[in-house]
Enzyme design. Structure first.
Site, PDB file in Angstrom:
ATOM      1  CG  HIS A 116      -1.077 -10.824  16.908  1.00 65.66           C
ATOM      2  ND1 HIS A 116      -0.165  -9.900  16.738  1.00 65.66           N
ATOM      3  CD2 HIS A 116      -0.520 -11.719  15.394  1.00 65.66           C
ATOM      4  CE1 HIS A 116       0.204  -9.684  15.485  1.00 65.66           C
ATOM      5  NE2 HIS A 116      -0.008 -11.351  14.513  1.00 65.66           N
ATOM      6  CG  HIS A 150      -3.189 -13.449   8.591  1.00 66.28           C
ATOM      7  ND1 HIS A 150      -3.775 -12.014   8.556  1.00 66.28           N
ATOM      8  CD2 HIS A 150      -4.064 -14.118   9.710  1.00 66.28           C
ATOM      9  CE1 HIS A 150      -5.287 -11.757   8.997  1.00 66.28           C
ATOM     10  NE2 HIS A 150      -4.755 -13.619   9.732  1.00 66.28           N
ATOM     11  CD  GLU A 151       1.558 -11.227   7.078  1.00 65.55           C
ATOM     12  OE1 GLU A 151       1.548 -11.705   8.365  1.00 65.55           O
ATOM     13  OE2 GLU A 151       0.241 -10.122   7.322  1.00 65.55           O
ATOM     14  CD  GLU A 167      -3.046 -11.113   5.424  1.00 63.25           C
ATOM     15  OE1 GLU A 167      -3.111 -10.255   6.045  1.00 63.25           O
ATOM     16  OE2 GLU A 167      -1.820 -11.875   5.701  1.00 63.25           O
ATOM     17  CD  GLU A 221      -3.300  -6.917   6.178  1.00 64.49           C
ATOM     18  OE1 GLU A 221      -2.488  -6.602   7.008  1.00 64.49           O
ATOM     19  OE2 GLU A 221      -2.391  -7.659   5.699  1.00 64.49           O
TER      20      GLU A 221
END
Lengths: 775, 775
Positions: free
Chosen positions: B438, B508-509, B527, B533
């Protein structure tokens, strides 16, 4: 690098805040001439600086405007006052890796003031239920030659992450001093200096941009840059600057024009904002750079001051054996003068690195960095004992590099078809020359960082140990200036990454230095001021100001040594562009203008008619154990004498020797360093006994001719020296016009001793140089 | 990856511009249902699109506003019209590395229109004496299911480097269609969809932000994002999006509110600007991304469309053997639900990576990514045949990471003291599990790029082959948005650099995808939409819209599989936050929601009471050779059937085998891929004969309960299958309230054939899943 730490004992004098709430806290310099006072007035912090009882800086506000939370400007109470003392004095002597002298004394008295905004006195950003006080400290260091202070934000603290909207630090000058200044700008320092009274700054500000660099981004019509040199009517030389700017934006100064108080001359800090408009983003524990006020009783004291270096951190590089001063030439002036080009072809109005195919391109025939021409320079540089050769325009992309704000212009890896990178390095190394890599980033720090590791690896692979980097144009990331916190961080990143690769860096168009070369001595040079490339636009006297201003933060790659001053003789379109200096002025620069990186910038063919004068450039050292500033006045003239740090070889010819391990070594005639082939060797491995004591003296003047008398009382008593004097001829003249005669000089020799005095005339924009060698 | 190129023959039909100056140029789709027309009206380019003679896009302007030079909007003359033809048709079939089907047909007719602004008709930036014409081409590709067009700028051209101030491309809708839209925003796509008529967009725009993400940066109160799904009153499904966005900002759409013409429904392209306000910087030769208008006669056709993928370039990675679909679990929902934390300690209100000493920190005891907990997840994931485990919060910096716009938050290298990176990887690999790295960048692309190479190297060192990256917060470089050209370039840089390290990326984002996974199939997920979430803030029907919008550009890491929907059962402060779905809805998502990266997002202990339902998640594949969209309506429901791409193993247990070379291999039960220990092995090395034919069917619905009839006519004729049906119980209900009952389901088995039909009821916010296995 050895450090001699005499004393470092701190005693805490915790005092009840109430005891001092209404009376200033004082700190004296070691010689007791300077006195700093600090006080809170209704919760607002003020400092002031006196010399011998007379005000130098009148009571001046301190603090910051913050985003999201209440400001650091008032509501303060004094929590603690702490002196670091052994008789209140810190005194150490340290040895720079390179410099103007072998040892530097760092001698000051220190005061740490702890201020607090008590819980509830102001609002906090993070929590309405904040239970910690807001703490701001101010650390003052007072030297005999000036003041440094910085803000510190320790933990625990209500401050964790905070953003500055403005810094409020003021510098209230006590009079309408004379000043040498360049206009405030977020993107360039390439300006001529304006000499004026402080009161005249607003009226002269517009004109101060004439002939300057690009892009330029002014912020206030009363803004000026640091280092700002001033002179009081009492003859004090004051200089405001900053030291150790790391992870912080650059400080400019804005003159506050107060119509109600027209005789106040107060500057306020003006930080370079980032693209979002913020002027600094901090996370505790942290501190700002040092804000400095140098106070000297003579101009030469300013030149001798080590205030900025002393306020920086010690060397962060453990093994510095690979860091060498360098005397170099370059395939560069050909492009600057437009005799030839950085580019290779006219085929590509638009270049896309990685896609544009240069193999098929038609050369336009004016590409300077071609194999034959580079070899010609290598031959000349090697023959005359230089260490290195810079070559610009070696890599693809120059057809379409300028002013277009392209994110990716260069890859820093791919040579033009006519530049055989491995072969040229091999050829150069065989002759004892290192090639200096060139990384023009076109101001795209984004792109440079993407290629940086690969580019440094390429340098390591082929034996480059120095890079000239450039930041020409509008910064990318977009909307950033050259001197904002994020971009200052980039320059620092480039230096620290280079150090991992044992690479020295000479960054052009980067932020003006603030003494970081003490910590990172691989930052061997910077430009960050108007250099030789501006040619006829450089005003007389420019180089007599820079040592007071730009050079206070670190050496400049000014690129001196231009013997052919008439640009029109190089390219017909540049008729009338004539530089305002004589050949002897250029020789003088090698001594008056300290740099561990000195260039002989002109063409070989421009030196060839003047080899007797060129001999001084060949002889002069670039690293010193002693420097004496004999006479100086900013904007007028400078006379400097320097003693080489390392013993000088007996004769220029002995360039090749054998190292202890049997490998062949190249001895630099210019710097006296030893390079093994192919690996570096320790200097100590091959060093010659020095039978001679050597000094060099240089002088330069502005548009006024003048005669100086150089007392040689710095020579060893009782020893006879031979002085070789390079002086402007009687009919020499550095100012374009009917009498313009920049190439007229005389070279004379005479025996001298410590009792001798040399009377030397300098022409308008002239200068002189003297080599002194014990017999 | 093999490609079958049937035909690629281009014929040039150069036609005199005069012949077409006053009549539209036409292009038909292969099935002749769609007709594109292009014309210049007084030098202004217009395109229009009809279907079966009826207008879909009314004549719509094209072009750009430029900086520094005259615009690309008028003064055009038509120079050339070129059809690429084999009977005017391009037709190839290509095989994606992973996808919804094994082969994709790319079948279109193409038209290239060359427009010219003749010399002198407009001003040029570079030279007043410009002698070249300004050339802009428009390339149209017309498919049976829609249109793609892009602008191209060939060389030679008066255009070299040029900057867009605006794109003028319009999409004039022929009616007041129903639309599913999220508000235009430079920084987030994390919004619920609003279903409305086009005319209602202005009135509903403010409310459309409710419950959305942060930071949000709207630009116009009539702005919406793409992919924009619409439905006409005639039952056509239209979708505006873009494809292959590389080195270009993201396109949003702005509805032009024309008070004089209130019944016009025209969108204009609105590009995300960079920090300096420019909306694109190009260098010839170059082209824009494709602007796309999908035209389908049913909702299921939209789901089956490969328009966006087809308009992207073929795979750029030669060896794709290391790219695998992945079914995974994660140490993640613990943090999302606030049961535990990403962070390790409360000691540090401010963290400085490289300085803050975690060794001395006091753990706060809620750090989820600790050795014991990670091993617990590894055990569970391995036991149930997953491929991988994501662990967030493994690296230092989380105490002070969010919302502070710190340039450097993370180093992507240093684990927390209680996360033994080498040991955990070893433990995982022994059990056939890969850990997913991550990299939360805290939106500092500057910092991420500085550490990226080291971070990818660390991953290679320990055997990570996939990374989830995150861009939470305000982008750094400051003043950039998440979707500007420079930041889109960053995402692309991260993907291409990862490919060099054989690393798959799930960002993501980041910007919502535009089909680039065809070219860079290591971009295994994104994402870029409101995912699980958001928990209780997700509106019913959200996941029935995303396949029409967000998923058109590429797969989404939606993180389904939440069995415990009551957040208040996890942390007391979140009482009342109940997710609007049933367990069977979650199961249905694994089929309706295509992704090569599928997560079982909930805690092991939340699955343990429902292992019979969890069996479907264990069984379902993540890569397909055939996908059938049985029934669908955006915002209402979707029923999809898929056939796994690779043969399914006979029983879940056979996880360990021996490879040809004698090494031990792990067979993924979920993806059916083979991993050697410690090195990867070719899938072909160890593949089992598949005795069974398998299909999976999934269904989901919005706030309306509904019954669907699934015809199983896709099964092999004459073969009997066992169907395992996971269905909402009669009393199941996914909507919080008195009847809320999200965990009620039934599992039934029955024998079926291609002639069978399954009637299945879905509860409100419910769904179903069916496994079909030949006997």
């Amino acid at each position: 690098m050895k450090k001699t730490l005499f004393i470092l004992i701190c005693l805490t004098a915790s005092l009840l805040a109430t005891a001092f709430a209404n009376e200033p806290i004082k700190l004296q310099s070691p010689d007791k001439q300077l006195e700093l006072s600090f006080e809170l007035r209704d919760g607002v912090p003020y400092y002031a600086l006196n010399r011998a009882g007379k005000p130098v800086v009148l009571p001046s506000k301190m603090g910051f405007i913050l985003e999201w939370r209440d400001d650091l400007k008032d509501h303060f109470v004094l929590k603690e006052t702490k002196y670091s003392t052994f008789d209140s004095t810190f005194d150490e002597t340290w040895e720079p890796v390179w410099g103007e002298e072998a040892k530097i004394r760092n001698h000051y008295n220190e005061l740490l003031v702890t201020l607090e905004q008590p819980v509830g006195s102001v609002a906090s950003m993070d929590h309405s239920t904040e239970t910690r006080a807001t703490i701001m400290q101010v650390r003052f260091r007072l030297y005999d030659d000036g003041l440094g202070f910085r803000y510190e934000f320790p933990i625990p603290n209500a401050l964790a992450c905070f953003w500055f909207k403005e810094e409020l630090t003021e510098f209230a000058m006590a009079g309408n001093h004379k000043a040498w200044w360049i206009p405030g700008d977020y993107d360039t320092q390439e300006y001529n200096y304006t000499e004026s009274r402080l009161s005249e700054i607003p009226a002269l500000w517009e004109a101060s941009h004439e002939g300057g660099g690009w892009p330029w981004t002014p912020f206030s019509k009363t803004g000026v840059q640091t280092a700002l040199q001033m002179k009081t009517d009492d003859g004090l030389y004051l200089n405001i600057h900053e030291a150790a700017t790391v992870d912080f934006p650059t400080m400019h100064l804005d003159l506050i024009v107060d119509s109600l108080n027209p005789s106040s001359y107060t500057f306020r800090s003006w930080l370079c904002p980032d693209a979002a408009g913020y002027k600094g983003r901090l996370n505790t524990p942290c501190h700002t750079p040092w804000r400095t006020v140098m106070v000297c009783t003579s101009a030469t004291e300013v030149l001798a001051s080590r205030l900025i270096l002393n306020l920086n951190e010690p060397c962060a590089i453990e093994d510095v054996s690979w860091i060498h001063p360098v005397k170099y030439m370059g395939v560069w002036w050909e492009m600057i003068s437009d005799k030839n080009c950085w580019s290779y072809t006219n085929d590509f109005p638009s270049v896309q690195v990685g896609r544009t195919d240069y193999a098929k391109a038609t050369p336009h025939g004016r590409h300077a960095a071609n194999n034959d021409n580079v070899r010609r320079y290598i031959d000349f540089a090697a023959q005359h004992g230089f260490d290195a050769l810079l070559i610009e325009g070696w890599n693809i992309g120059w057809e379409d590099w300028y002013g277009k704000q392209k994110e990716c212009v260069f890859d820093f890896l791919t040579p033009y078809p006519d530049f055989d990178l491995p072969a040229l390095n091999k050829y150069a190394h065989q002759k004892g020359i290192r090639l200096i890599m060139h990384h023009e980033t076109s101001a795209s720090t984004v792109n440079y960082e993407r290629w940086m590791e690969k580019a440094y690896n390429l340098m390591n692979q082929y034996g480059y140990n120095a890079v000239k980097s450039g930041y020409v144009g509008t910064i990318i990331p977009y909307a950033e200036g050259h001197y904002s916190q994020p971009i200052n961080n980039h320059y620092h990143y480039a230096i620290t990454e280079a150090a991992k690769h044992r690479i020295m860096v000479n960054a052009h168009e980067a932020v003006r230095p603030t003494g970081l070369c003490r910590t990172w001595p691989n930052m061997i040079g910077n430009e960050s001021a108007m250099g030789t490339e501006f040619r006829g636009r450089i005003k007389p006297g420019h180089t007599t100001i820079l040592p007071f201003t730009r050079l206070q933060g670190g050496p400049m790659d000014y690129t001196p040594g231009i013997f052919e001053t008439d640009m029109g003789k190089i390219v017909s379109w540049d008729q009338g562009n004539r530089m305002q200096h004589t050949i002897c002025n250029q020789l003088g620069l090698y001594v008056t203008f300290y740099s561990p990186l000195q260039m002989a910038a002109d063409f070989p063919e421009h030196y060839e008619p003047f080899m007797d004068a060129f001999q001084f450039i060949k002889d002069v050292a670039v690293d010193w154990d002693k420097s004496l500033y004999l006479e100086a006045e900013p904007g007028a003239y400078i006379v400097t004498a320097r003693h080489p740090k390392l013993a000088t070889l007996n004769k220029a010819a002995e360039g090749i020797g054998t190292l202890k391990d049997g490998k062949k070594g190249v001895i630099s005639n210019a710097t006296k360093f030893v390079y093994a082939l192919p690996d570096d060797a320790s200097i100590e491995d091959l060093w010659h006994t020095e039978p001679h004591d050597v000094w060099y003296v240089g002088g330069i003047t502005d548009e006024n001719a003048r005669e100086v008398t150089v007392k040689l009382d710095f020579l060893k008593p009782g020893v006879t020296y031979e002085a070789t004097i390079y002086a402007d001829a009687d009919n020499a003249d550095g100012i374009p016009g009917e009498s313009y005669n920049p190439q007229a000089y005389t070279i004379t020799r005479q025996k001298v001793t410590a009792k001798s005095k040399l009377k030397i005339k300098m022409a308008r924009c002239g200068g002189f140089a003297v080599s002194l060698r014990s017999l």
